[in-house]
Design an enzyme around this catalytic site. Sequence first.
Site, PDB file in Angstrom:
ATOM      1  N   ASN A  59       0.826  -1.202   0.000  1.00 13.13           N
ATOM      2  CA  ASN A  59       0.000   0.000   0.000  1.00 13.13           C
ATOM      3  C   ASN A  59       0.869   1.265   0.000  1.00 13.13           C
ATOM      4  OD1 ASN A  59      -2.338   1.693   0.168  1.00 13.13           O
ATOM      5  ND2 ASN A  59      -3.416  -0.058   1.012  1.00 13.13           N
ATOM      6  N   ARG A  60       0.275   2.399   0.328  1.00 10.64           N
ATOM      7  CA  ARG A  60       0.906   3.693   0.067  1.00 10.64           C
ATOM      8  C   ARG A  60       1.620   4.275   1.269  1.00 10.64           C
ATOM      9  NH1 ARG A  60      -3.526   2.809  -2.846  1.00 10.64           N
ATOM     10  NH2 ARG A  60      -3.481   3.421  -5.039  1.00 10.64           N
TER      11      ARG A  60
ATOM     12  N   HIS B 163       3.252   0.126  -2.905  1.00 11.17           N
ATOM     13  CA  HIS B 163       3.658  -1.275  -3.018  1.00 11.17           C
ATOM     14  C   HIS B 163       5.174  -1.469  -3.149  1.00 11.17           C
ATOM     15  CE1 HIS B 163      -0.440  -2.333  -2.835  1.00 11.17           C
ATOM     16  NE2 HIS B 163      -0.751  -2.362  -4.109  1.00 11.17           N
TER      17      HIS B 163
ATOM     18  N   HIS C 152      -1.201  -9.906  -3.738  1.00  9.93           N
ATOM     19  CA  HIS C 152      -2.036  -9.079  -4.601  1.00  9.93           C
ATOM     20  C   HIS C 152      -2.748  -9.863  -5.707  1.00  9.93           C
ATOM     21  CE1 HIS C 152      -3.173  -5.341  -6.654  1.00  9.93           C
ATOM     22  NE2 HIS C 152      -2.662  -4.662  -5.634  1.00  9.93           N
ATOM     23  N   SER C 153      -3.289 -11.040  -5.394  1.00 12.48           N
ATOM     24  CA  SER C 153      -4.077 -11.741  -6.418  1.00 12.48           C
ATOM     25  C   SER C 153      -5.355 -10.983  -6.717  1.00 12.48           C
ATOM     26  CB  SER C 153      -4.435 -13.165  -5.959  1.00 12.48           C
ATOM     27  OG  SER C 153      -3.425 -14.067  -6.334  1.00 12.48           O
ATOM     28  N   TYR C 154      -5.714 -10.978  -7.997  1.00 13.77           N
ATOM     29  CA  TYR C 154      -7.019 -10.474  -8.426  1.00 13.77           C
ATOM     30  C   TYR C 154      -7.919 -11.693  -8.568  1.00 13.77           C
ATOM     31  CZ  TYR C 154      -4.996  -5.957  -9.935  1.00 13.77           C
ATOM     32  OH  TYR C 154      -4.390  -4.731  -9.999  1.00 13.77           O
TER      33      TYR C 154
ATOM     34  N   ASP D 134     -11.383   1.010  -3.010  1.00 14.25           N
ATOM     35  CA  ASP D 134      -9.923   0.883  -3.005  1.00 14.25           C
ATOM     36  C   ASP D 134      -9.459   1.465  -1.672  1.00 14.25           C
ATOM     37  OD1 ASP D 134      -7.300   0.499  -3.662  1.00 14.25           O
ATOM     38  OD2 ASP D 134      -7.263   1.863  -5.380  1.00 14.25           O
TER      39      ASP D 134
ATOM     40  N   GLN E  77      -7.204  -4.275   2.570  1.00 14.13           N
ATOM     41  CA  GLN E  77      -7.474  -3.392   1.439  1.00 14.13           C
ATOM     42  C   GLN E  77      -8.374  -4.148   0.477  1.00 14.13           C
ATOM     43  OE1 GLN E  77      -6.067  -0.264   1.170  1.00 14.13           O
ATOM     44  NE2 GLN E  77      -6.614   0.343  -0.904  1.00 14.13           N
TER      45      GLN E  77
ATOM     46  N   GLU F 289      -6.376  -7.527   0.188  1.00 17.60           N
ATOM     47  CA  GLU F 289      -4.982  -7.532   0.619  1.00 17.60           C
ATOM     48  C   GLU F 289      -4.918  -7.354   2.129  1.00 17.60           C
ATOM     49  OE1 GLU F 289      -3.155  -4.365  -1.937  1.00 17.60           O
ATOM     50  OE2 GLU F 289      -5.065  -4.587  -2.964  1.00 17.60           O
TER      51      GLU F 289
END
Length: 380
Positions: free
Chosen positions: A104-105, A130, A204-206, A275, A313, A341
């Site tokens: 994340n940020r 990330h 980070h799987s979609y 998000d 997340q 996440e």
Amino acid sequence: MATRRLLPILLLAAACTGTPDAPVASFTSEPFGSMPDGRTAQLFTLKNAAGAEMRVTDYGGIIVSLTMPDRTGTFADIVLGYDSLAQYQASSPYFGALIGRYGNRIGGAKFTLDGVEYPLTVNDGPNQLHGGLVGFDKVLWDAEPFADSLGAGLRLQYASPDGEEGYPGTLHVSVVYRLTDDHRVTIDYEAMTDKATVVNLTHHSYFNLAGPGHTILDHELWIDADSTTVVGAGLIPTGEIASVEGTPFDFRTPLPIGARIDDPDPVLQLGPGYDHNWVLNGGITPEPRTVARLSHPGSGRVMEIRTVEPGLQFYAGNFLDGTITGKGGIVYGRRTGLCLETQHFPDSPNHAHFPPTVLRPGETYRTRTEYVFKTDAAGA
Ligand code: GLA
């Protein structure tokens, strides 16, 4: 439905009773492509004793594919990704990857620790996302596959040099993926440092439980969280933790993701769409507990998330826009994959009241997340 389900049940029973012909978990590997420095990336295929398959590459620790059964026992690939290493290397929105050193940020791409300010590489407006320009999603990990009585797995290790992407300390990281015979994907992360630093690792799987190419707006989601970390510009937390009551962030009762995703709520619109980081009830726990459940009514596939982490997340794939062609030539349109996440909160190094992400020499960072796959078929 009963007949179609019989075979997997018999096979599983055989595995449990140790019948000589029982299917067992296994692994194979093959070259996946080359790194710019000539090293070869491998693609590992892990199979459990119940017919599920997970392919993982040592490039970025990326889960390239993952098959799970629907309520009729039909397997489908339920994660987004590419067919070739070159595509991952060219450009990827973190498909299936391990994320570090900081998931994340981090606002303004800097933080202060023990009185020293550490500037980080910038890769998301003025912020870092990330782990920076070459995060753990883009490095080649040392990999060792294995199979045991629980299933098949892959142990990954990476030594991140002191100063990499701006972070202090040499960080030795180990991640163990397992695909268990009862259809769980478990991820155990460990890290040690030789200087005080910050760490926040995630995956980070979609996911798309309907199979490739479908919308995720018809998936139902439950999140065990009474609040979220409010964000401002650039999706950086303001520091405020706000109740989800009466907002489109309230998933304490399972609801279709599409039901409120375009609500005019100004914080939601910053996504635009989901998000954001949910503040999980229970905070940091010694053992994983179930914090979220994703289900797809059409296929009957269900995924539960269990973790020891205090945050989650939920990213609804808002930035997928049809410009990426993924595995098998399938075009990934907006909101055709979603990420869940597990993590400490974004920008924690700059918010003293968030659970700390500092790791000091002599300590071991440990965290665990489990993705548990089931179906809504009777008795499943
Ligand atoms: C994350 C972020 C999103 C987006 C994706 C990648 O999960 O939270 O904003 O950057 O990665 O596209």
